[in-house]
Design an enzyme around this catalytic site. Structure first.
Site, PDB file in Angstrom:
ATOM      1  N   HIS A 269       9.702  17.299 -19.194  1.00  0.00           N
ATOM      2  CA  HIS A 269      10.757  17.729 -18.278  1.00  0.00           C
ATOM      3  C   HIS A 269      11.748  16.586 -18.097  1.00  0.00           C
ATOM      4  O   HIS A 269      11.504  15.455 -18.545  1.00  0.00           O
ATOM      5  CB  HIS A 269      10.173  18.173 -16.936  1.00  0.00           C
ATOM      6  CG  HIS A 269       9.527  17.066 -16.157  1.00  0.00           C
ATOM      7  ND1 HIS A 269       8.302  16.524 -16.496  1.00  0.00           N
ATOM      8  CD2 HIS A 269       9.947  16.384 -15.051  1.00  0.00           C
ATOM      9  CE1 HIS A 269       7.985  15.561 -15.640  1.00  0.00           C
ATOM     10  NE2 HIS A 269       8.971  15.459 -14.759  1.00  0.00           N
TER      11      HIS A 269
ATOM     12  N   HIS B 294      12.887  14.532 -15.681  1.00  0.00           N
ATOM     13  CA  HIS B 294      12.866  13.470 -14.679  1.00  0.00           C
ATOM     14  C   HIS B 294      12.802  12.146 -15.431  1.00  0.00           C
ATOM     15  O   HIS B 294      12.027  11.998 -16.381  1.00  0.00           O
ATOM     16  CB  HIS B 294      11.685  13.621 -13.723  1.00  0.00           C
ATOM     17  CG  HIS B 294      11.931  14.654 -12.660  1.00  0.00           C
ATOM     18  ND1 HIS B 294      10.906  15.252 -11.963  1.00  0.00           N
ATOM     19  CD2 HIS B 294      13.093  15.177 -12.171  1.00  0.00           C
ATOM     20  CE1 HIS B 294      11.427  16.119 -11.085  1.00  0.00           C
ATOM     21  NE2 HIS B 294      12.738  16.082 -11.196  1.00  0.00           N
TER      22      HIS B 294
ATOM     23  N   ASP C 271      11.633   9.219 -15.244  1.00  0.00           N
ATOM     24  CA  ASP C 271      10.431   8.429 -15.519  1.00  0.00           C
ATOM     25  C   ASP C 271       9.641   8.962 -16.705  1.00  0.00           C
ATOM     26  O   ASP C 271       8.674   8.338 -17.145  1.00  0.00           O
ATOM     27  CB  ASP C 271       9.539   8.352 -14.273  1.00  0.00           C
ATOM     28  CG  ASP C 271       9.139   9.712 -13.729  1.00  0.00           C
ATOM     29  OD1 ASP C 271      10.041  10.545 -13.498  1.00  0.00           O
ATOM     30  OD2 ASP C 271       7.933   9.953 -13.519  1.00  0.00           O
ATOM     31  N   HIS C 272      10.075  10.104 -17.258  1.00  0.00           N
ATOM     32  CA  HIS C 272       9.376  10.681 -18.402  1.00  0.00           C
ATOM     33  C   HIS C 272      10.145  10.532 -19.714  1.00  0.00           C
ATOM     34  O   HIS C 272       9.622  10.910 -20.762  1.00  0.00           O
ATOM     35  CB  HIS C 272       9.064  12.161 -18.145  1.00  0.00           C
ATOM     36  CG  HIS C 272       8.011  12.364 -17.106  1.00  0.00           C
ATOM     37  ND1 HIS C 272       6.713  12.711 -17.399  1.00  0.00           N
ATOM     38  CD2 HIS C 272       8.057  12.218 -15.756  1.00  0.00           C
ATOM     39  CE1 HIS C 272       6.010  12.792 -16.284  1.00  0.00           C
ATOM     40  NE2 HIS C 272       6.811  12.501 -15.276  1.00  0.00           N
TER      41      HIS C 272
ATOM     42  N   HIS D 285       7.078  22.721 -11.841  1.00  0.00           N
ATOM     43  CA  HIS D 285       7.531  21.456 -11.265  1.00  0.00           C
ATOM     44  C   HIS D 285       8.897  21.592 -10.573  1.00  0.00           C
ATOM     45  O   HIS D 285       9.618  20.616 -10.415  1.00  0.00           O
ATOM     46  CB  HIS D 285       7.587  20.388 -12.360  1.00  0.00           C
ATOM     47  CG  HIS D 285       7.706  18.986 -11.845  1.00  0.00           C
ATOM     48  ND1 HIS D 285       6.959  18.490 -10.798  1.00  0.00           N
ATOM     49  CD2 HIS D 285       8.507  17.948 -12.231  1.00  0.00           C
ATOM     50  CE1 HIS D 285       7.278  17.237 -10.561  1.00  0.00           C
ATOM     51  NE2 HIS D 285       8.233  16.887 -11.414  1.00  0.00           N
TER      52      HIS D 285
ATOM     53  N   ASP E 206       4.105  16.721 -15.314  1.00  0.00           N
ATOM     54  CA  ASP E 206       4.159  16.886 -13.860  1.00  0.00           C
ATOM     55  C   ASP E 206       4.183  18.363 -13.506  1.00  0.00           C
ATOM     56  O   ASP E 206       5.024  19.119 -14.022  1.00  0.00           O
ATOM     57  CB  ASP E 206       5.411  16.224 -13.292  1.00  0.00           C
ATOM     58  CG  ASP E 206       5.374  14.715 -13.400  1.00  0.00           C
ATOM     59  OD1 ASP E 206       4.401  14.188 -13.972  1.00  0.00           O
ATOM     60  OD2 ASP E 206       6.313  14.066 -12.915  1.00  0.00           O
TER      61      ASP E 206
ATOM     62  N   HIS F 257      -0.774  10.001 -13.454  1.00  0.00           N
ATOM     63  CA  HIS F 257       0.437  10.149 -12.636  1.00  0.00           C
ATOM     64  C   HIS F 257       0.143   9.865 -11.161  1.00  0.00           C
ATOM     65  O   HIS F 257       0.471  10.654 -10.271  1.00  0.00           O
ATOM     66  CB  HIS F 257       1.052  11.543 -12.814  1.00  0.00           C
ATOM     67  CG  HIS F 257       2.501  11.595 -12.451  1.00  0.00           C
ATOM     68  ND1 HIS F 257       2.934  11.944 -11.188  1.00  0.00           N
ATOM     69  CD2 HIS F 257       3.621  11.351 -13.173  1.00  0.00           C
ATOM     70  CE1 HIS F 257       4.259  11.915 -11.145  1.00  0.00           C
ATOM     71  NE2 HIS F 257       4.704  11.559 -12.353  1.00  0.00           N
TER      72      HIS F 257
END
Length: 312
Positions: A64, A66, A68-69, A140, A214, A273
């Site tokens: 996805h 975000h 941080d991914h 998510h 997530d 996570h």
């Protein structure tokens, strides 16, 4: 191919914020000579260097959008270019992957290898040599997917004594039968054909790894996620502090991850996570055990898990 090794390297196990001991999300799976990345948070390259895996990544799968991914992808591609990579690289991800790859091309206009975007959604299956990667819907609060890496079915066990009893002599003909081809032998002065079905047991399942990214607990596709060798499920919060917060932020608690594991029955549940508020994952393992009686791990960064073949 049967006999390939399968290693899962936990390069990043933190939640949205890194900690001194945990990097943002990044899971590397190495199957034989193939190396796949599932998410690629910042700092992924340093983790690869610490584990001495090298940078020869064959494909990247994003869950996805975000940051941080995926922020680690920019530096990884720069490093690949600097090292003279010539092989194409495919990035798989939910809607927006075309936009993302276009941004990479704008920031790095002279990439010396082909960079391809493939949009995936629930039910899409990518076929590789000896295994597949399937995308499944996650929850998510935005478009997001998880991934199932599953090997092809393996041949059944070879009945050596049975083959000899049928008149097949040990040697090259054994290998031919094991590879699925019939053989012709001379028996009592006549030509006789021995087929693999006569000397091979039932086909056996390959190994299977599930990565959720997530999400709220994923109970929507138990057949697809079921009977994995390793289920990697996010567990951002423990039950005591995070049950309501998990719902608000579209994450899962460790207890909810345990409930998913109880439903889909993996051999091992890996919790990842973790919110930066937790110094250890002891409470997460405790909470997951309330629901799942199988093996539960909360891997630290740079942990490597080897997935062996099953006797089933």
């Amino acid at each position: 191919m049967a006999g390939e090794t399968l290693f899962v390297h936990f390069l990043g196990t933190a939640g949205a914020l890194p900690t001194p001991l945990r990097n943002p999300s990044c899971i590397m799976i190495r199957r034989g000579s193939d190396t796949l990345l599932f998410d690629c948070g910042e700092g992924a390259q340093q983790q690869m260097m610490r584990l001495k895996t090298g940078f020869t990544v064959n494909a990247v799968f994003i869950t996805h959008w975000h940051a941080d991914h995926y922020l680690g992808i920019f530096g990884l591609i720069e490093t690949m270019a600097f090292n003279g990579r010539a092989e194409p690289l495919t990035l798989y991800g939910p809607r927006g992957i075309d936009w993302f790859v276009n941004i990479i091309h704008q920031l790095t206009p002279k990439i010396p290898f082909q960079l391809t975007a493939v949009e995936v959604s629930d039910g899409d299956v990518m076929i590789f040599d000896g295994y597949s990667v399937a995308a499944f819907k996650t929850f998510h609060g935005m478009e997001s997917v998880g991934y199932v890496l599953e090997e092809d079915m393996r041949p059944g066990r070879f009945d050596r004594e049975g083959a000899i009893a049928l008149g097949v002599k040990p040697g090259p003909l054994f290998g031919k039968l094991q590879r699925g081809s019939p053989v012709t032998i001379q028996k009592d002065g006549e030509e006789v054909t021995i087929t693999p079905e006569m000397v091979m047991g039932e086909r056996r399942r390959g190994r299977k790894v599930v990565y959720t990214g997530d999400t709220r607990p994923v109970k929507n596709q138990p057949d697809l996620l079921g009977d994995a060798d390793l289920l990697i499920h996010e567990a951002t919060f423990d039950e005591e502090e995070g049950r309501e917060r998990a719902k608000e932020a579209w994450h899962s608690t460790a207890g909810e991850a345990g409930q998913v594991a109880a439903l889909v029955k993996p051999k091992t549940l890996a919790l990842v996570h973790f919110s930066s508020r937790y110094i250890t994952a002891a409470s997460h393992i405790r909470d997951a055990k309330e629901f799942f009686s199988g093996e539960i791990i909360a891997p630290n960064d740079l942990t490597t898990v080897e997935i062996p073949f099953s006797d089933e």
